[in-house]
Design a protein around this motif. Structure first.
Motif, mmCIF file in Angstrom:
data_model
loop_
_atom_site.group_PDB
_atom_site.id
_atom_site.type_symbol
_atom_site.label_atom_id
_atom_site.label_comp_id
_atom_site.label_asym_id
_atom_site.label_seq_id
_atom_site.Cartn_x
_atom_site.Cartn_y
_atom_site.Cartn_z
ATOM 1 N N VAL A 1 11.667 39.486 -27.535
ATOM 2 C CA VAL A 1 10.748 40.238 -27.469
ATOM 3 C C VAL A 1 11.692 40.855 -25.849
ATOM 4 O O VAL A 1 12.339 40.703 -25.061
ATOM 5 N N ARG B 1 11.265 44.148 -22.739
ATOM 6 C CA ARG B 1 10.372 45.462 -22.103
ATOM 7 C C ARG B 1 11.490 46.275 -22.096
ATOM 8 O O ARG B 1 12.754 46.380 -21.668
ATOM 9 N N HIS C 1 8.527 51.383 -23.904
ATOM 10 C CA HIS C 1 8.386 50.872 -25.191
ATOM 11 C C HIS C 1 8.326 48.581 -24.497
ATOM 12 O O HIS C 1 8.669 48.771 -24.075
ATOM 13 N N VAL C 2 7.937 48.495 -26.054
ATOM 14 C CA VAL C 2 8.107 47.211 -26.401
ATOM 15 C C VAL C 2 8.467 47.044 -27.427
ATOM 16 O O VAL C 2 7.930 47.225 -28.873
ATOM 17 N N HIS D 1 3.829 50.295 -24.990
ATOM 18 C CA HIS D 1 3.273 49.101 -24.447
ATOM 19 C C HIS D 1 1.558 49.281 -24.788
ATOM 20 O O HIS D 1 0.497 48.200 -24.914
ATOM 21 N N TRP E 1 1.095 47.157 -27.332
ATOM 22 C CA TRP E 1 1.706 46.117 -27.747
ATOM 23 C C TRP E 1 0.881 44.877 -26.763
ATOM 24 O O TRP E 1 0.312 44.048 -26.833
ATOM 25 N N ASN E 2 0.135 45.394 -25.693
ATOM 26 C CA ASN E 2 -0.817 45.560 -25.345
ATOM 27 C C ASN E 2 -2.254 44.882 -25.999
ATOM 28 O O ASN E 2 -3.307 43.716 -25.928
#
Length: 65
Positions: free
Chosen positions: A30, A32, A36-37, A54, A57-58
């Protein structure tokens, strides 16, 4: 999900999962970024990359927990 061609991933810092084995099998990496991720398979670093905002992703992390 964002098209990987819309985001420069050439110099981002990838982190391997803490659940990775010593042989590096079945691992996720991954990275960060500002907004974005990025996610990729560590066995295939030049292969496909999934790029998420983000918030996406969360939401993903919340679902798998």
């Amino acid at each position: 999900m964002i098209d990987r061609h819309d985001v420069d991933v050439s110099h981002i810092d990838w982190r391997k999962s803490s659940y990775s084995t010593g042989q590096g099998e079945n691992c996720v990496e991954v990275a960060r970024m500002d907004s974005h991720v990025a996610v990729r398979d560590s066995k295939c670093p030049d292969g496909p990359i999934v790029i998420l905002r983000h918030q996406e992703w969360n939401a993903f992390l919340a679902k798998i927990r």
